[in-house]
Design a protein around this motif. Structure first.
Motif, PDB file in Angstrom:
ATOM      1  N   ARG A 123       0.841  -1.202   0.000  1.00  0.00           N
ATOM      2  CA  ARG A 123       0.000   0.000   0.000  1.00  0.00           C
ATOM      3  C   ARG A 123       0.874   1.249   0.000  1.00  0.00           C
ATOM      4  O   ARG A 123       1.872   1.326   0.717  1.00  0.00           O
ATOM      5  CB  ARG A 123      -0.908   0.011   1.238  1.00  0.00           C
ATOM      6  CG  ARG A 123      -1.912  -1.113   1.246  1.00  0.00           C
ATOM      7  CD  ARG A 123      -2.812  -1.065   2.467  1.00  0.00           C
ATOM      8  NE  ARG A 123      -3.632  -2.269   2.495  1.00  0.00           N
ATOM      9  CZ  ARG A 123      -4.769  -2.413   1.847  1.00  0.00           C
ATOM     10  NH1 ARG A 123      -5.248  -1.396   1.138  1.00  0.00           N
ATOM     11  NH2 ARG A 123      -5.439  -3.543   1.906  1.00  0.00           N
ATOM     12  N   THR A 124       0.472   2.233  -0.773  1.00  0.00           N
ATOM     13  CA  THR A 124       1.184   3.503  -0.751  1.00  0.00           C
ATOM     14  C   THR A 124       0.749   4.323   0.450  1.00  0.00           C
ATOM     15  O   THR A 124      -0.349   4.147   0.995  1.00  0.00           O
ATOM     16  CB  THR A 124       0.934   4.315  -2.030  1.00  0.00           C
ATOM     17  OG1 THR A 124      -0.462   4.629  -2.125  1.00  0.00           O
ATOM     18  CG2 THR A 124       1.377   3.540  -3.257  1.00  0.00           C
ATOM     19  N   VAL A 125       1.615   5.225   0.849  1.00  0.00           N
ATOM     20  CA  VAL A 125       1.324   6.129   1.956  1.00  0.00           C
ATOM     21  C   VAL A 125       1.822   7.515   1.582  1.00  0.00           C
ATOM     22  O   VAL A 125       2.847   7.673   0.907  1.00  0.00           O
ATOM     23  CB  VAL A 125       1.969   5.630   3.274  1.00  0.00           C
ATOM     24  CG1 VAL A 125       3.483   5.553   3.144  1.00  0.00           C
ATOM     25  CG2 VAL A 125       1.578   6.495   4.453  1.00  0.00           C
ATOM     26  N   GLY A 126       1.063   8.519   1.958  1.00  0.00           N
ATOM     27  CA  GLY A 126       1.446   9.904   1.741  1.00  0.00           C
ATOM     28  C   GLY A 126       0.984  10.739   2.924  1.00  0.00           C
ATOM     29  O   GLY A 126       0.098  10.325   3.684  1.00  0.00           O
ATOM     30  N   VAL A 127       1.571  11.900   3.072  1.00  0.00           N
ATOM     31  CA  VAL A 127       1.314  12.744   4.241  1.00  0.00           C
ATOM     32  C   VAL A 127       1.067  14.178   3.798  1.00  0.00           C
ATOM     33  O   VAL A 127       1.741  14.690   2.895  1.00  0.00           O
ATOM     34  CB  VAL A 127       2.509  12.691   5.218  1.00  0.00           C
ATOM     35  CG1 VAL A 127       2.402  13.772   6.284  1.00  0.00           C
ATOM     36  CG2 VAL A 127       2.610  11.317   5.872  1.00  0.00           C
ATOM     37  N   GLU A 128       0.098  14.816   4.437  1.00  0.00           N
ATOM     38  CA  GLU A 128      -0.104  16.260   4.330  1.00  0.00           C
ATOM     39  C   GLU A 128       0.186  16.872   5.700  1.00  0.00           C
ATOM     40  O   GLU A 128      -0.273  16.345   6.718  1.00  0.00           O
ATOM     41  CB  GLU A 128      -1.536  16.587   3.913  1.00  0.00           C
ATOM     42  CG  GLU A 128      -1.915  16.076   2.531  1.00  0.00           C
ATOM     43  CD  GLU A 128      -3.400  16.157   2.247  1.00  0.00           C
ATOM     44  OE1 GLU A 128      -3.762  16.171   1.064  1.00  0.00           O
ATOM     45  OE2 GLU A 128      -4.193  16.201   3.212  1.00  0.00           O
ATOM     46  N   GLU A 129       0.933  17.965   5.712  1.00  0.00           N
ATOM     47  CA  GLU A 129       1.263  18.636   6.972  1.00  0.00           C
ATOM     48  C   GLU A 129       0.937  20.120   6.868  1.00  0.00           C
ATOM     49  O   GLU A 129       1.203  20.758   5.850  1.00  0.00           O
ATOM     50  CB  GLU A 129       2.752  18.497   7.292  1.00  0.00           C
ATOM     51  CG  GLU A 129       3.200  17.093   7.616  1.00  0.00           C
ATOM     52  CD  GLU A 129       4.663  17.063   8.043  1.00  0.00           C
ATOM     53  OE1 GLU A 129       4.957  16.480   9.101  1.00  0.00           O
ATOM     54  OE2 GLU A 129       5.515  17.636   7.316  1.00  0.00           O
ATOM     55  N   GLU A 130       0.372  20.660   7.953  1.00  0.00           N
ATOM     56  CA  GLU A 130       0.039  22.080   8.045  1.00  0.00           C
ATOM     57  C   GLU A 130       0.979  22.748   9.047  1.00  0.00           C
ATOM     58  O   GLU A 130       1.329  22.152  10.073  1.00  0.00           O
ATOM     59  CB  GLU A 130      -1.414  22.258   8.482  1.00  0.00           C
ATOM     60  CG  GLU A 130      -2.407  21.622   7.523  1.00  0.00           C
ATOM     61  CD  GLU A 130      -3.769  21.360   8.137  1.00  0.00           C
ATOM     62  OE1 GLU A 130      -4.720  21.116   7.365  1.00  0.00           O
ATOM     63  OE2 GLU A 130      -3.882  21.361   9.388  1.00  0.00           O
ATOM     64  N   PHE A 131       1.365  23.990   8.758  1.00  0.00           N
ATOM     65  CA  PHE A 131       2.347  24.698   9.584  1.00  0.00           C
ATOM     66  C   PHE A 131       1.888  26.118   9.878  1.00  0.00           C
ATOM     67  O   PHE A 131       1.145  26.723   9.103  1.00  0.00           O
ATOM     68  CB  PHE A 131       3.701  24.777   8.857  1.00  0.00           C
ATOM     69  CG  PHE A 131       4.297  23.451   8.511  1.00  0.00           C
ATOM     70  CD1 PHE A 131       5.137  22.797   9.397  1.00  0.00           C
ATOM     71  CD2 PHE A 131       4.001  22.857   7.286  1.00  0.00           C
ATOM     72  CE1 PHE A 131       5.685  21.564   9.068  1.00  0.00           C
ATOM     73  CE2 PHE A 131       4.541  21.624   6.951  1.00  0.00           C
ATOM     74  CZ  PHE A 131       5.390  20.983   7.842  1.00  0.00           C
ATOM     75  N   LEU A 132       2.385  26.656  10.982  1.00  0.00           N
ATOM     76  CA  LEU A 132       2.220  28.065  11.291  1.00  0.00           C
ATOM     77  C   LEU A 132       3.367  28.860  10.697  1.00  0.00           C
ATOM     78  O   LEU A 132       4.476  28.346  10.505  1.00  0.00           O
ATOM     79  CB  LEU A 132       2.208  28.274  12.808  1.00  0.00           C
ATOM     80  CG  LEU A 132       1.078  27.619  13.606  1.00  0.00           C
ATOM     81  CD1 LEU A 132       1.288  27.865  15.093  1.00  0.00           C
ATOM     82  CD2 LEU A 132      -0.285  28.124  13.163  1.00  0.00           C
ATOM     83  N   LEU A 133       3.115  30.131  10.432  1.00  0.00           N
ATOM     84  CA  LEU A 133       4.136  31.073   9.977  1.00  0.00           C
ATOM     85  C   LEU A 133       4.287  32.163  11.032  1.00  0.00           C
ATOM     86  O   LEU A 133       3.303  32.770  11.463  1.00  0.00           O
ATOM     87  CB  LEU A 133       3.736  31.685   8.638  1.00  0.00           C
ATOM     88  CG  LEU A 133       3.620  30.692   7.475  1.00  0.00           C
ATOM     89  CD1 LEU A 133       2.963  31.354   6.274  1.00  0.00           C
ATOM     90  CD2 LEU A 133       4.989  30.135   7.098  1.00  0.00           C
ATOM     91  N   VAL A 134       5.537  32.408  11.440  1.00  0.00           N
ATOM     92  CA  VAL A 134       5.841  33.359  12.508  1.00  0.00           C
ATOM     93  C   VAL A 134       6.867  34.363  11.992  1.00  0.00           C
ATOM     94  O   VAL A 134       7.847  33.975  11.345  1.00  0.00           O
ATOM     95  CB  VAL A 134       6.401  32.631  13.746  1.00  0.00           C
ATOM     96  CG1 VAL A 134       6.746  33.641  14.844  1.00  0.00           C
ATOM     97  CG2 VAL A 134       5.406  31.598  14.258  1.00  0.00           C
ATOM     98  N   HIS A 135       6.665  35.633  12.284  1.00  0.00           N
ATOM     99  CA  HIS A 135       7.630  36.661  11.882  1.00  0.00           C
ATOM    100  C   HIS A 135       9.007  36.322  12.445  1.00  0.00           C
ATOM    101  O   HIS A 135       9.152  36.005  13.631  1.00  0.00           O
ATOM    102  CB  HIS A 135       7.202  38.041  12.390  1.00  0.00           C
ATOM    103  CG  HIS A 135       6.148  38.685  11.551  1.00  0.00           C
ATOM    104  ND1 HIS A 135       6.356  39.074  10.240  1.00  0.00           N
ATOM    105  CD2 HIS A 135       4.864  39.025  11.844  1.00  0.00           C
ATOM    106  CE1 HIS A 135       5.249  39.619   9.762  1.00  0.00           C
ATOM    107  NE2 HIS A 135       4.331  39.599  10.708  1.00  0.00           N
ATOM    108  N   ALA A 136      10.024  36.417  11.610  1.00  0.00           N
ATOM    109  CA  ALA A 136      11.376  36.084  12.050  1.00  0.00           C
ATOM    110  C   ALA A 136      11.897  37.070  13.088  1.00  0.00           C
ATOM    111  O   ALA A 136      12.662  36.702  13.978  1.00  0.00           O
ATOM    112  CB  ALA A 136      12.317  36.037  10.848  1.00  0.00           C
ATOM    113  N   GLY A 137      11.481  38.311  13.012  1.00  0.00           N
ATOM    114  CA  GLY A 137      12.020  39.324  13.905  1.00  0.00           C
ATOM    115  C   GLY A 137      11.214  39.571  15.160  1.00  0.00           C
ATOM    116  O   GLY A 137      11.609  40.383  16.002  1.00  0.00           O
ATOM    117  N   SER A 138      10.071  38.917  15.310  1.00  0.00           N
ATOM    118  CA  SER A 138       9.233  39.143  16.490  1.00  0.00           C
ATOM    119  C   SER A 138       8.364  37.914  16.728  1.00  0.00           C
ATOM    120  O   SER A 138       8.220  37.063  15.860  1.00  0.00           O
ATOM    121  CB  SER A 138       8.341  40.375  16.286  1.00  0.00           C
ATOM    122  OG  SER A 138       7.409  40.155  15.244  1.00  0.00           O
TER     123      SER A 138
END
Length: 360
Positions: free
Chosen positions: A2-17
């Motif tokens: 069986r094949t397997v695949g993944v979806e992932e969700e992420f947050l984005l945060v300002h690099a300077g704060s």
């Protein structure tokens, strides 16, 4: 295989704060321009998503996950942001909706639940031979889904506070009217009746909002298991994906052999999911076959024994055993976040620790 695949969700945060960054569209566009990977925007502009190709090889899955995370993180850096594999935001909750007609309709229909929804999960897709096999699998993996919540738990903080939960994402996601555990469907017709009723009742605006803990994918010939938090550590994501493939294969074999569906009531499974979200693997979990709590790792070890033949057939046994042993030793993302907060004394310390782990 069986094949397997993944979806992932992420947050984005300002690099300077220590603030969320409303750069989802720009980050996704930059990642797509620089790569042949699959990247998508999400409900909120403070998010971005990646998807892997279906594969039979867990080593290929691991390599692609790390590569796509790195590509998405590089695209985020180009927009002055960091990528955070975190199930809920430990930072502020000032979010904005991606300007897409479907999302705007969700805001109108579902009100505050949609306006403030900011959660990041991991969805595991495992191939099935047919919708009939897929529904047979869905009906048989229900008793094990809470353990995936516990293993992946990576959302203890929300808006600067420790919620007391290991996976508070599970609680927040449960506010959607179509989310959570579903009753056994019996067959494809039963699944379609349940799906159609939720749309016609207004609980979902379309099929994409059928948010069952596990469902038939609307786009692929797969079963999609949706209960896990996005994992801080990519290796944990691969381990959990291998466990899901083992569960699907074991359930499909049971269906072919004519074994009946275990008759566990949905309210007990919801209780098991709540306890898994509350404590992760740090305390006892619910053995749904007895309705009693037992040590978490005893229950996880039992699950691995049950799916053991499928793991051996797929060549996944060593990876799952070593991956789970590593998880047992260091704990999930929830422990990482709490240790980072304790050692640094600040939410910034959580962001730094999780951001580093995201692309490790």
């Amino acid at each position: 295989m069986r094949t397997v695949g993944v979806e992932e969700e992420f947050l984005l945060v300002h690099a300077g704060s220590s603030q969320l960054a409303a750069a989802g569209d720009e980050v996704v566009a930059a990642a797509e321009a620089a790569s042949d990977g699959q990247f998508e925007h999400e409900l909120k502009r403070q998010q971005a998503e990646l998807g892997t190709r279906p594969t039979t090889s867990l080593s290929e899955l691991a390599g692609e996950l790390r590569r796509r995370r790195s590509e998405l993180a590089s695209a985020a850096a180009g927009e002055g942001a960091r990528l955070l594999a975190c199930g809920t935001s430990p930072l502020d909750q000032h979010v904005s909706t991606t300007p897409v007609h479907r999302y705007e309709q969700m805001m109108r229909v579902f009100g505050r639940v949609a306006r403030t929804q900011l959660t990041c999960g991991m969805h595991v897709h495992v191939s099935v031979e047919s919708p009939d096999e897929g529904v047979a699998v869905l009906d048989r993996i229900r008793p094990w889904l809470a353990l995936l919540v516990a293993l992946s738990a990576n959302s203890p903080f929300l808006a600067g506070e420790d919620t007391g939960y290991a996976s508070y994402r599970t609680v927040l996601w449960g506010q959607w009217p179509t989310s959570g555990i579903a009753d056994p469907f019996g067959d494809v017709a039963g699944y379609e009746r349940a799906r159609a009723a939720l749309v016609s009742s207004g609980a979902a605006i379309d099929d994409g909002m059928i948010y069952f803990d596990a469902r038939l994918s609307a786009r692929y010939p797969t079963v999609e298991v949706r209960v896990a938090d996005v994992c801080a550590n990519a290796a944990d994501a691969v381990t959990i994906a291998a466990v899901v493939r083992g569960l699907v294969s074991t359930a499909a074999t049971a269906a072919r052999d004519g074994r009946e569906v275990l008759g566990v009531r949905s309210e007990l499974l919801r209780a098991a999911s709540w306890r898994a979200a509350r404590f992760g693997t740090e305390q006892d979990l619910v053995d749904v076959s007895t309705a009693h709590v037992v040590p978490a790792w005893n229950l996880i070890d039992h699950m691995v024994d049950v799916i053991g033949p499928a793991l051996l057939d797929a060549g996944d046994s060593d990876l799952v055993h070593s991956g789970l042993e590593d998880l047992r030793r260091r704990g999930s993302g929830a422990r990482l976040q709490r240790l980072a907060y304790t050692s640094s004394g600040s939410i910034d310390g959580i962001v730094d620790a999780v951001a580093a782990q995201t692309i490790a």
